[in-house]
Design a protein around this motif. Sequence first.
Motif, PDB file in Angstrom:
ATOM      1  N   ARG A  23     -16.267   8.308   0.174  1.00 38.77           N
ATOM      2  CA  ARG A  23     -15.361   8.918  -0.784  1.00 38.77           C
ATOM      3  C   ARG A  23     -16.168   9.640  -1.862  1.00 38.77           C
ATOM      4  O   ARG A  23     -17.382   9.452  -1.989  1.00 38.77           O
ATOM      5  CB  ARG A  23     -14.453   7.849  -1.396  1.00 38.77           C
ATOM      6  N   GLU A  32      -5.528   2.818  -5.364  1.00 41.37           N
ATOM      7  CA  GLU A  32      -4.139   3.182  -5.079  1.00 41.37           C
ATOM      8  C   GLU A  32      -3.795   2.900  -3.620  1.00 41.37           C
ATOM      9  O   GLU A  32      -2.690   2.423  -3.310  1.00 41.37           O
ATOM     10  CB  GLU A  32      -3.906   4.656  -5.403  1.00 41.37           C
ATOM     11  N   SER A  33      -4.741   3.175  -2.714  1.00 42.60           N
ATOM     12  CA  SER A  33      -4.514   2.899  -1.297  1.00 42.60           C
ATOM     13  C   SER A  33      -4.340   1.405  -1.055  1.00 42.60           C
ATOM     14  O   SER A  33      -3.495   0.986  -0.256  1.00 42.60           O
ATOM     15  CB  SER A  33      -5.677   3.430  -0.457  1.00 42.60           C
ATOM     16  N   ILE A  82      -9.626  -1.767   3.291  1.00 45.62           N
ATOM     17  CA  ILE A  82      -8.974  -0.471   3.106  1.00 45.62           C
ATOM     18  C   ILE A  82     -10.030   0.616   2.927  1.00 45.62           C
ATOM     19  O   ILE A  82      -9.778   1.789   3.167  1.00 45.62           O
ATOM     20  CB  ILE A  82      -8.025  -0.510   1.889  1.00 45.62           C
ATOM     21  N   LYS A 110      -8.630   6.366  -6.240  1.00 46.22           N
ATOM     22  CA  LYS A 110      -7.911   6.701  -5.019  1.00 46.22           C
ATOM     23  C   LYS A 110      -7.884   5.524  -4.063  1.00 46.22           C
ATOM     24  O   LYS A 110      -6.850   5.214  -3.454  1.00 46.22           O
ATOM     25  CB  LYS A 110      -8.552   7.914  -4.348  1.00 46.22           C
ATOM     26  N   LEU A 111      -9.001   4.838  -3.933  1.00 43.96           N
ATOM     27  CA  LEU A 111      -9.056   3.660  -3.075  1.00 43.96           C
ATOM     28  C   LEU A 111      -8.178   2.547  -3.632  1.00 43.96           C
ATOM     29  O   LEU A 111      -7.446   1.883  -2.887  1.00 43.96           O
ATOM     30  CB  LEU A 111     -10.494   3.172  -2.927  1.00 43.96           C
ATOM     31  N   THR A 143      -6.524  -1.027   8.292  1.00 41.58           N
ATOM     32  CA  THR A 143      -6.587   0.237   9.003  1.00 41.58           C
ATOM     33  C   THR A 143      -7.437   0.110  10.248  1.00 41.58           C
ATOM     34  O   THR A 143      -8.411  -0.620  10.264  1.00 41.58           O
ATOM     35  CB  THR A 143      -7.154   1.359   8.117  1.00 41.58           C
ATOM     36  N   LYS A 177      -0.759   0.415  -2.366  1.00 39.43           N
ATOM     37  CA  LYS A 177       0.388   0.923  -1.612  1.00 39.43           C
ATOM     38  C   LYS A 177       0.396   0.480  -0.152  1.00 39.43           C
ATOM     39  O   LYS A 177       1.353   0.776   0.570  1.00 39.43           O
ATOM     40  CB  LYS A 177       0.426   2.447  -1.698  1.00 39.43           C
ATOM     41  N   SER A 178      -0.638  -0.193   0.281  1.00 37.07           N
ATOM     42  CA  SER A 178      -0.676  -0.671   1.665  1.00 37.07           C
ATOM     43  C   SER A 178      -0.593  -2.188   1.702  1.00 37.07           C
ATOM     44  O   SER A 178       0.475  -2.772   1.854  1.00 37.07           O
ATOM     45  CB  SER A 178      -1.939  -0.166   2.367  1.00 37.07           C
TER      46      SER A 178
END
Length: 330
Positions: free
Chosen positions: A73, A90-91, A68, A87-88, A3, A94-95
């Motif tokens: 958070r 999962e990020s 990422i 949540k992280l 990112t 998916k990235s």
Amino acid sequence: MLTTACASVPVIPQEGKFPVPPPPDYRQAGNWAALPTTDDYADRTPADSILDRQAIARADVFFIHPTIYAGTRKHNKLWNASLKDDKLNESVDKSTILNQASIFNGAGKVYAPRYRQANLSVFYDNGAAVKTQALDTAYADVLAAFDHYLTHFNHGRPIIIAAHSQGTLHAIRLLADRFVGQALHQQLIVAYLVGMPVRKREFADIPVCTDPEQTGCFVSWRTYREDYVPDPERNDTSIAVVNPLSWTTATTRAPSSLNRGGVLYNFDGGPIPGLVWAEIRGAFLYTNKPSFFGDIFFRSQNYHVADYNFFWSNVRHNAGARVQCYLRKQ
């Protein structure tokens, strides 16, 4: 760093202290973003004609993902990410695991550890004071994961090291600590050290790859739009750059006709052949701006996020070719 968004700054540790989340236990499958024995995003392919071949692979891939963790958070406000941050995680999955680690499921069994990655802010001025501590914490996990992999999973199989951005910083250290001058060097097929500058002579016995089937070597590149003009001090001629379309260090432009297919934001849309050309200039790799729906909003000159994606099919094919070349030599 997958990112490039601006990051909010985590809590700065008190003087003399550097609090970190607890270290991961790599005996637990949940502390791996990808394992060949689990159903994960590294098993995906962008087209039905592209197959996940991990079940029959004769080599392994140890993949170290990029940054990422780009902001504070709810459950973690430290400079290093907590592996309990669902949540992280999962990020990450998916990235980078979907878009980058999946490239290698045609060449080897993919192992990708979760680790206490350093926050994006350490790469900017506001994180300079804790950069070393944060990156050391992250690397301690990567090294522990790799040692666990060697002990429990590898069984003497040949290895590809693949990484991006922050992951490449850790991969450089891993190669120096576990491969250079050691017996394990004989198991190294290739290292993909992408998205960070790597010196041509970084390693005493791991050279820059100059041929698409060469083994025991490393490749590296950082991608920018063709009109990008770097600061002179960044254009260091000691930095290694390999063209991912020709797999050589030649400075002649590799035409887009050599691009087997890039993968953009619509992963399941399949690779797009001829997406970009590629040309080495100094310490950087340059490409044209790709054409795709919504490209009017794609204005950055820094194509860091697409270092792998623009050349997805070429990297996949190359990894497989180097595995086969390595096996033929044995």
